[in-house]
Write a protein that holds these residues in place. Structure first.
Motif, PDB file in Angstrom:
ATOM      1  N   SER A 101       0.861  -1.055   0.071  1.00  8.03           N
ATOM      2  CA  SER A 101       0.036   0.109  -0.073  1.00  8.03           C
ATOM      3  C   SER A 101       0.888   1.367  -0.101  1.00  8.03           C
ATOM      4  O   SER A 101       0.601   2.258  -0.457  1.00  8.03           O
ATOM      5  CB  SER A 101      -0.693   0.124   1.094  1.00  8.03           C
ATOM      6  OG  SER A 101      -0.142  -0.127   2.437  1.00  8.03           O
ATOM      7  N   THR A 102       2.085   0.990   0.815  1.00  7.59           N
ATOM      8  CA  THR A 102       2.895   2.268   0.961  1.00  7.59           C
ATOM      9  C   THR A 102       3.464   2.551  -0.560  1.00  7.59           C
ATOM     10  O   THR A 102       3.705   3.776  -1.116  1.00  7.59           O
ATOM     11  CB  THR A 102       3.951   2.029   1.812  1.00  7.59           C
ATOM     12  OG1 THR A 102       3.454   2.206   3.145  1.00  7.59           O
ATOM     13  CG2 THR A 102       5.147   3.263   1.910  1.00  7.59           C
ATOM     14  N   ILE A 103       3.821   1.417  -1.451  1.00 11.18           N
ATOM     15  CA  ILE A 103       4.521   1.442  -2.563  1.00 11.18           C
ATOM     16  C   ILE A 103       3.460   1.971  -3.391  1.00 11.18           C
ATOM     17  O   ILE A 103       3.802   3.067  -4.260  1.00 11.18           O
ATOM     18  CB  ILE A 103       4.921   0.268  -3.096  1.00 11.18           C
ATOM     19  CG1 ILE A 103       6.031  -0.385  -2.132  1.00 11.18           C
ATOM     20  CG2 ILE A 103       5.449   0.329  -4.407  1.00 11.18           C
ATOM     21  CD1 ILE A 103       6.359  -1.920  -2.524  1.00 11.18           C
ATOM     22  N   VAL A 104       2.318   1.606  -3.718  1.00 13.35           N
ATOM     23  CA  VAL A 104       1.335   2.118  -4.233  1.00 13.35           C
ATOM     24  C   VAL A 104       1.145   3.820  -4.327  1.00 13.35           C
ATOM     25  O   VAL A 104       0.965   4.595  -5.037  1.00 13.35           O
ATOM     26  CB  VAL A 104      -0.282   1.473  -4.085  1.00 13.35           C
ATOM     27  CG1 VAL A 104      -1.330   2.183  -5.004  1.00 13.35           C
ATOM     28  CG2 VAL A 104      -0.111   0.016  -4.681  1.00 13.35           C
ATOM     29  N   THR A 105       1.050   4.334  -2.991  1.00 13.71           N
ATOM     30  CA  THR A 105       0.720   5.516  -2.578  1.00 13.71           C
ATOM     31  C   THR A 105       1.608   6.486  -3.018  1.00 13.71           C
ATOM     32  O   THR A 105       1.591   7.439  -3.825  1.00 13.71           O
ATOM     33  CB  THR A 105       0.397   5.801  -1.206  1.00 13.71           C
ATOM     34  OG1 THR A 105      -0.686   4.876  -0.648  1.00 13.71           O
ATOM     35  CG2 THR A 105       0.154   7.275  -0.767  1.00 13.71           C
ATOM     36  N   LYS A 106       2.992   6.046  -2.705  1.00 15.93           N
ATOM     37  CA  LYS A 106       4.327   6.797  -2.860  1.00 15.93           C
ATOM     38  C   LYS A 106       4.719   6.858  -4.340  1.00 15.93           C
ATOM     39  O   LYS A 106       5.462   7.800  -4.674  1.00 15.93           O
ATOM     40  CB  LYS A 106       5.587   6.514  -1.861  1.00 15.93           C
ATOM     41  CG  LYS A 106       5.408   6.816  -0.457  1.00 15.93           C
ATOM     42  CD  LYS A 106       6.450   6.827   0.379  1.00 15.93           C
ATOM     43  CE  LYS A 106       6.379   7.325   1.688  1.00 15.93           C
ATOM     44  NZ  LYS A 106       7.713   7.070   2.338  1.00 15.93           N
ATOM     45  N   VAL A 107       4.426   5.753  -4.927  1.00 18.11           N
ATOM     46  CA  VAL A 107       5.025   5.781  -6.432  1.00 18.11           C
ATOM     47  C   VAL A 107       3.971   5.716  -7.527  1.00 18.11           C
ATOM     48  O   VAL A 107       3.790   6.822  -8.186  1.00 18.11           O
ATOM     49  CB  VAL A 107       5.828   4.376  -6.572  1.00 18.11           C
ATOM     50  CG1 VAL A 107       6.375   4.260  -8.104  1.00 18.11           C
ATOM     51  CG2 VAL A 107       7.101   4.212  -5.737  1.00 18.11           C
ATOM     52  N   PHE A 108       3.008   4.910  -7.448  1.00 20.05           N
ATOM     53  CA  PHE A 108       2.022   4.715  -8.476  1.00 20.05           C
ATOM     54  C   PHE A 108       0.995   5.872  -8.500  1.00 20.05           C
ATOM     55  O   PHE A 108       0.649   6.453  -9.660  1.00 20.05           O
ATOM     56  CB  PHE A 108       1.500   3.298  -8.409  1.00 20.05           C
ATOM     57  CG  PHE A 108       2.487   2.369  -8.958  1.00 20.05           C
ATOM     58  CD1 PHE A 108       2.970   2.115  -9.975  1.00 20.05           C
ATOM     59  CD2 PHE A 108       2.966   1.356  -7.694  1.00 20.05           C
ATOM     60  CE1 PHE A 108       4.000   1.103 -10.170  1.00 20.05           C
ATOM     61  CE2 PHE A 108       3.834   0.407  -8.076  1.00 20.05           C
ATOM     62  CZ  PHE A 108       4.354   0.447  -9.150  1.00 20.05           C
ATOM     63  N   VAL A 109       0.356   6.265  -7.452  1.00 15.76           N
ATOM     64  CA  VAL A 109      -0.535   7.262  -7.244  1.00 15.76           C
ATOM     65  C   VAL A 109      -0.032   8.470  -7.638  1.00 15.76           C
ATOM     66  O   VAL A 109      -0.258   9.324  -8.130  1.00 15.76           O
ATOM     67  CB  VAL A 109      -1.214   7.201  -5.869  1.00 15.76           C
ATOM     68  CG1 VAL A 109      -2.077   8.470  -5.682  1.00 15.76           C
ATOM     69  CG2 VAL A 109      -2.259   5.891  -5.715  1.00 15.76           C
ATOM     70  N   LEU A 110       1.160   8.643  -7.032  1.00 19.03           N
ATOM     71  CA  LEU A 110       1.859  10.053  -7.188  1.00 19.03           C
ATOM     72  C   LEU A 110       2.359  10.094  -8.771  1.00 19.03           C
ATOM     73  O   LEU A 110       2.097  11.383  -9.216  1.00 19.03           O
ATOM     74  CB  LEU A 110       3.186   9.860  -6.316  1.00 19.03           C
ATOM     75  CG  LEU A 110       3.989  11.197  -6.487  1.00 19.03           C
ATOM     76  CD1 LEU A 110       3.324  12.402  -5.962  1.00 19.03           C
ATOM     77  CD2 LEU A 110       5.497  11.101  -5.491  1.00 19.03           C
TER      78      LEU A 110
END
Length: 274
Positions: free
Chosen positions: A116-125
Protein backbone atom coordinates in the motif's frame (compact mmCIF):
# COMPACT_ATOMS: atom_id res chain seq x y z
CA UNK A 1 -10.16 30.22 -24.19
CA UNK A 2 -13.94 30.41 -24.19
CA UNK A 3 -16.20 28.86 -21.56
CA UNK A 4 -17.07 26.00 -23.91
CA UNK A 5 -13.39 25.26 -24.39
CA UNK A 6 -12.78 25.26 -20.63
CA UNK A 7 -15.64 22.77 -20.33
CA UNK A 8 -14.09 20.60 -23.02
CA UNK A 9 -10.77 20.82 -21.23
CA UNK A 10 -12.51 19.38 -18.18
CA UNK A 11 -13.54 16.35 -20.22
CA UNK A 12 -9.96 15.93 -21.43
CA UNK A 13 -8.60 16.11 -17.88
CA UNK A 14 -11.13 13.48 -16.78
CA UNK A 15 -10.10 11.29 -19.72
CA UNK A 16 -6.43 11.73 -18.80
CA UNK A 17 -7.14 10.74 -15.19
CA UNK A 18 -8.87 7.55 -16.33
CA UNK A 19 -6.06 6.64 -18.75
CA UNK A 20 -3.35 7.36 -16.14
CA UNK A 21 -5.22 5.40 -13.44
CA UNK A 22 -5.59 2.36 -15.70
CA UNK A 23 -1.96 2.53 -16.77
CA UNK A 24 -0.67 2.80 -13.20
CA UNK A 25 -2.98 0.02 -11.98
CA UNK A 26 -1.56 -2.33 -14.64
CA UNK A 27 1.97 -1.19 -13.78
CA UNK A 28 1.40 -1.77 -10.05
CA UNK A 29 0.27 -5.34 -10.79
CA UNK A 30 3.33 -5.81 -13.02
CA UNK A 31 5.51 -4.43 -10.25
CA UNK A 32 4.07 -6.85 -7.70
CA UNK A 33 4.67 -9.78 -10.00
CA UNK A 34 8.32 -8.84 -10.62
CA UNK A 35 8.91 -7.52 -7.05
CA UNK A 36 10.40 -4.39 -8.57
CA UNK A 37 9.30 -0.76 -8.36
CA UNK A 38 11.47 0.45 -11.25
CA UNK A 39 9.00 -0.90 -13.84
CA UNK A 40 7.16 2.36 -13.28
CA UNK A 41 9.98 4.07 -15.18
CA UNK A 42 9.03 2.08 -18.29
CA UNK A 43 5.35 2.96 -17.83
CA UNK A 44 6.12 6.67 -17.24
CA UNK A 45 6.78 7.63 -20.85
CA UNK A 46 4.23 5.17 -22.23
CA UNK A 47 1.48 6.65 -20.01
CA UNK A 48 2.17 10.17 -21.28
CA UNK A 49 1.96 8.85 -24.85
CA UNK A 50 -1.34 7.09 -24.11
CA UNK A 51 -2.82 10.22 -22.51
CA UNK A 52 -1.80 12.31 -25.53
CA UNK A 53 -3.19 9.87 -28.12
CA UNK A 54 -6.52 9.32 -26.33
CA UNK A 55 -6.75 13.05 -25.60
CA UNK A 56 -6.14 13.85 -29.27
CA UNK A 57 -8.95 11.51 -30.34
CA UNK A 58 -11.38 12.96 -27.76
CA UNK A 59 -10.44 16.55 -28.69
CA UNK A 60 -11.08 15.74 -32.35
CA UNK A 61 -14.54 14.44 -31.46
CA UNK A 62 -15.25 17.59 -29.45
CA UNK A 63 -14.34 19.66 -32.51
CA UNK A 64 -12.28 22.39 -30.80
CA UNK A 65 -8.80 23.63 -31.59
CA UNK A 66 -6.55 23.41 -34.63
CA UNK A 67 -6.03 19.94 -36.09
CA UNK A 68 -2.46 20.72 -37.17
CA UNK A 69 -1.35 21.72 -33.64
CA UNK A 70 -3.37 18.94 -32.01
CA UNK A 71 -1.57 16.19 -33.88
CA UNK A 72 1.76 17.98 -33.70
CA UNK A 73 1.50 17.94 -29.89
CA UNK A 74 0.41 14.30 -29.88
CA UNK A 75 3.36 13.38 -32.13
CA UNK A 76 5.86 15.23 -29.92
CA UNK A 77 4.64 13.46 -26.78
CA UNK A 78 4.50 10.04 -28.46
CA UNK A 79 8.02 10.32 -29.92
CA UNK A 80 9.42 11.34 -26.53
CA UNK A 81 7.38 8.82 -24.51
CA UNK A 82 7.96 5.78 -26.72
CA UNK A 83 11.70 6.45 -26.99
CA UNK A 84 12.00 6.80 -23.22
CA UNK A 85 9.92 3.68 -22.51
CA UNK A 86 11.90 1.60 -24.99
CA UNK A 87 15.22 2.80 -23.62
CA UNK A 88 14.26 2.12 -20.01
CA UNK A 89 12.67 -1.23 -20.86
CA UNK A 90 16.07 -2.67 -21.72
CA UNK A 91 17.75 -1.21 -18.65
CA UNK A 92 15.04 -1.99 -16.09
CA UNK A 93 14.01 -5.47 -17.22
CA UNK A 94 17.56 -6.57 -17.97
CA UNK A 95 19.08 -5.53 -14.65
CA UNK A 96 17.62 -8.27 -12.42
CA UNK A 97 17.36 -5.91 -9.46
CA UNK A 98 15.46 -2.81 -8.39
CA UNK A 99 16.69 0.75 -8.74
CA UNK A 100 18.40 1.88 -5.51
CA UNK A 101 16.73 5.28 -5.88
CA UNK A 102 13.37 3.72 -5.14
CA UNK A 103 14.71 1.82 -2.13
CA UNK A 104 15.89 5.15 -0.75
CA UNK A 105 12.58 6.83 -1.59
CA UNK A 106 10.55 4.05 0.09
CA UNK A 107 12.91 3.53 3.02
CA UNK A 108 13.82 -0.07 2.20
CA UNK A 109 13.78 -2.87 -0.40
CA UNK A 110 10.56 -3.95 -2.08
CA UNK A 111 9.80 -6.94 0.15
CA UNK A 112 10.22 -4.90 3.34
CA UNK A 113 7.78 -2.12 2.41
CA UNK A 114 3.97 -2.53 2.56
CA UNK A 115 2.51 -2.72 -0.92
CA UNK A 116 0.00 0.00 0.00
CA UNK A 117 2.93 2.34 0.72
CA UNK A 118 4.49 1.52 -2.65
CA UNK A 119 1.19 2.19 -4.43
CA UNK A 120 0.70 5.54 -2.65
CA UNK A 121 4.26 6.84 -2.85
CA UNK A 122 5.01 5.67 -6.38
CA UNK A 123 2.05 4.72 -8.55
CA UNK A 124 -0.59 7.16 -7.30
CA UNK A 125 1.92 10.01 -7.15
CA UNK A 126 3.23 9.35 -10.65
CA UNK A 127 -0.26 8.86 -12.08
CA UNK A 128 -1.37 12.25 -10.76
CA UNK A 129 1.91 13.78 -11.95
CA UNK A 130 1.29 12.50 -15.50
CA UNK A 131 -2.05 14.34 -15.62
CA UNK A 132 -0.67 17.56 -14.12
CA UNK A 133 2.37 17.61 -16.41
CA UNK A 134 0.16 16.86 -19.43
CA UNK A 135 -2.00 19.97 -18.86
CA UNK A 136 -0.27 22.16 -21.50
CA UNK A 137 -0.77 19.41 -24.07
CA UNK A 138 -4.42 18.94 -23.08
CA UNK A 139 -5.00 22.70 -23.37
CA UNK A 140 -3.32 22.75 -26.78
CA UNK A 141 -5.56 19.92 -27.99
CA UNK A 142 -8.77 21.92 -27.54
CA UNK A 143 -7.62 25.46 -28.42
CA UNK A 144 -6.31 27.27 -31.46
CA UNK A 145 -2.78 28.67 -31.42
CA UNK A 146 -2.83 32.42 -30.83
CA UNK A 147 0.89 32.73 -31.61
CA UNK A 148 2.26 30.26 -34.15
CA UNK A 149 5.81 31.49 -33.54
CA UNK A 150 5.55 30.36 -29.90
CA UNK A 151 4.62 26.88 -31.13
CA UNK A 152 7.80 26.95 -33.23
CA UNK A 153 9.83 28.11 -30.23
CA UNK A 154 8.36 25.29 -28.15
CA UNK A 155 9.26 22.72 -30.80
CA UNK A 156 12.83 24.07 -30.86
CA UNK A 157 13.14 23.70 -27.06
CA UNK A 158 11.62 20.20 -27.36
CA UNK A 159 14.28 19.26 -29.94
CA UNK A 160 17.07 20.48 -27.65
CA UNK A 161 15.57 18.37 -24.86
CA UNK A 162 15.26 15.21 -26.93
CA UNK A 163 18.83 15.58 -28.20
CA UNK A 164 20.21 16.02 -24.67
CA UNK A 165 18.18 13.10 -23.37
CA UNK A 166 18.83 10.66 -26.22
CA UNK A 167 22.54 11.49 -26.62
CA UNK A 168 23.07 11.44 -22.85
CA UNK A 169 21.38 8.04 -22.58
CA UNK A 170 23.46 6.68 -25.48
CA UNK A 171 26.71 7.92 -23.93
CA UNK A 172 25.79 6.38 -20.57
CA UNK A 173 24.90 3.06 -22.23
CA UNK A 174 28.23 3.03 -24.10
CA UNK A 175 30.06 3.73 -20.83
CA UNK A 176 28.27 0.87 -19.06
CA UNK A 177 29.17 -1.56 -21.85
CA UNK A 178 32.87 -1.07 -21.13
CA UNK A 179 34.50 -3.63 -18.81
CA UNK A 180 34.53 -2.39 -15.22
CA UNK A 181 38.28 -3.00 -15.01
CA UNK A 182 39.08 -0.59 -17.85
CA UNK A 183 36.42 2.12 -17.74
CA UNK A 184 36.81 5.32 -15.69
CA UNK A 185 35.06 5.26 -12.31
CA UNK A 186 32.87 8.21 -13.37
CA UNK A 187 31.47 9.17 -16.78
CA UNK A 188 32.71 12.72 -17.31
CA UNK A 189 32.95 13.05 -21.09
CA UNK A 190 30.54 14.20 -23.79
CA UNK A 191 27.39 15.84 -22.45
CA UNK A 192 28.26 14.42 -19.02
CA UNK A 193 31.12 16.91 -18.85
CA UNK A 194 28.62 19.75 -19.20
CA UNK A 195 26.05 18.55 -16.67
CA UNK A 196 25.90 15.61 -14.24
CA UNK A 197 22.43 14.74 -15.56
CA UNK A 198 22.04 15.55 -19.29
CA UNK A 199 19.15 13.08 -19.58
CA UNK A 200 17.18 14.76 -16.78
CA UNK A 201 17.94 18.21 -18.16
CA UNK A 202 16.75 17.07 -21.58
CA UNK A 203 13.57 15.65 -20.05
CA UNK A 204 12.82 19.02 -18.45
CA UNK A 205 13.45 20.86 -21.74
CA UNK A 206 10.98 18.57 -23.51
CA UNK A 207 8.20 19.61 -21.13
CA UNK A 208 9.10 23.30 -21.07
CA UNK A 209 8.92 23.12 -24.87
CA UNK A 210 5.50 21.45 -24.72
CA UNK A 211 4.36 24.12 -22.25
CA UNK A 212 5.33 26.79 -24.78
CA UNK A 213 3.76 24.98 -27.75
CA UNK A 214 0.59 23.88 -25.95
CA UNK A 215 0.01 26.33 -23.11
CA UNK A 216 1.63 29.68 -23.84
CA UNK A 217 0.82 29.58 -27.56
CA UNK A 218 -2.87 29.38 -26.59
CA UNK A 219 -2.68 32.72 -24.74
CA UNK A 220 -1.27 34.20 -21.55
CA UNK A 221 -4.10 32.88 -19.38
CA UNK A 222 -3.55 29.33 -20.62
CA UNK A 223 0.19 29.78 -20.15
CA UNK A 224 -0.19 30.84 -16.52
CA UNK A 225 -2.76 28.12 -15.73
CA UNK A 226 -0.48 25.40 -17.13
CA UNK A 227 2.79 26.74 -15.67
CA UNK A 228 2.70 24.19 -12.77
CA UNK A 229 3.14 21.41 -15.36
CA UNK A 230 6.80 22.02 -16.33
CA UNK A 231 7.54 23.11 -12.75
CA UNK A 232 6.25 19.77 -11.40
CA UNK A 233 8.24 17.82 -14.01
CA UNK A 234 11.41 19.76 -13.18
CA UNK A 235 10.78 19.16 -9.46
CA UNK A 236 10.44 15.42 -10.08
CA UNK A 237 13.62 15.34 -12.14
CA UNK A 238 15.74 17.33 -9.71
CA UNK A 239 14.33 16.47 -6.27
CA UNK A 240 11.87 13.57 -6.06
CA UNK A 241 13.29 10.68 -8.07
CA UNK A 242 16.02 12.15 -10.22
CA UNK A 243 19.22 14.11 -9.85
CA UNK A 244 19.53 14.55 -6.09
CA UNK A 245 18.78 10.90 -5.29
CA UNK A 246 21.31 9.78 -7.92
CA UNK A 247 23.95 12.19 -6.60
CA UNK A 248 23.43 10.93 -3.05
CA UNK A 249 23.92 7.35 -4.19
CA UNK A 250 27.07 8.21 -6.16
CA UNK A 251 28.84 10.02 -3.33
CA UNK A 252 31.73 7.95 -2.09
CA UNK A 253 32.57 6.54 -5.51
CA UNK A 254 36.16 7.16 -6.62
CA UNK A 255 36.43 10.38 -8.61
CA UNK A 256 32.89 11.55 -7.84
CA UNK A 257 33.86 14.37 -5.45
CA UNK A 258 36.03 16.14 -8.03
CA UNK A 259 33.45 15.50 -10.78
CA UNK A 260 30.71 16.98 -8.60
CA UNK A 261 32.85 20.01 -7.81
CA UNK A 262 33.58 20.88 -11.44
CA UNK A 263 30.30 19.88 -13.14
CA UNK A 264 26.88 21.49 -12.55
CA UNK A 265 24.09 19.22 -11.35
CA UNK A 266 21.46 20.24 -13.89
CA UNK A 267 21.88 23.28 -16.14
CA UNK A 268 24.76 22.67 -18.61
CA UNK A 269 27.79 24.85 -19.01
CA UNK A 270 31.17 24.28 -20.73
CA UNK A 271 33.49 21.83 -18.97
CA UNK A 272 35.69 23.33 -16.28
CA UNK A 273 39.22 22.09 -15.54
CA UNK A 274 39.74 20.32 -12.21
Amino acid sequence: MSGVEWGHLGWLVLTALVVAALAMAVTAAWSRRLRRVAVVDVAWGATFAAVAVVGGVVAGLLGDGSAWRRWLLVALVVVWGVRLAWHLRTRVLGSGHDDPRYEELLGGPYDEVPFSTIVTKVFVLQGVAVVVVSLPVLVGLVTSARWAWVVGLGVAVWIVGVVFEAVGDAQLAAYRRQPRSSRPPVLDTGLWAWTRHPNYFGDACVWWGLWLAGGVASGWVAGLVTLPAPLVMTWFLTVVSGARLTDRRMRGRTGWASYEARTPMFFPRPPRRS
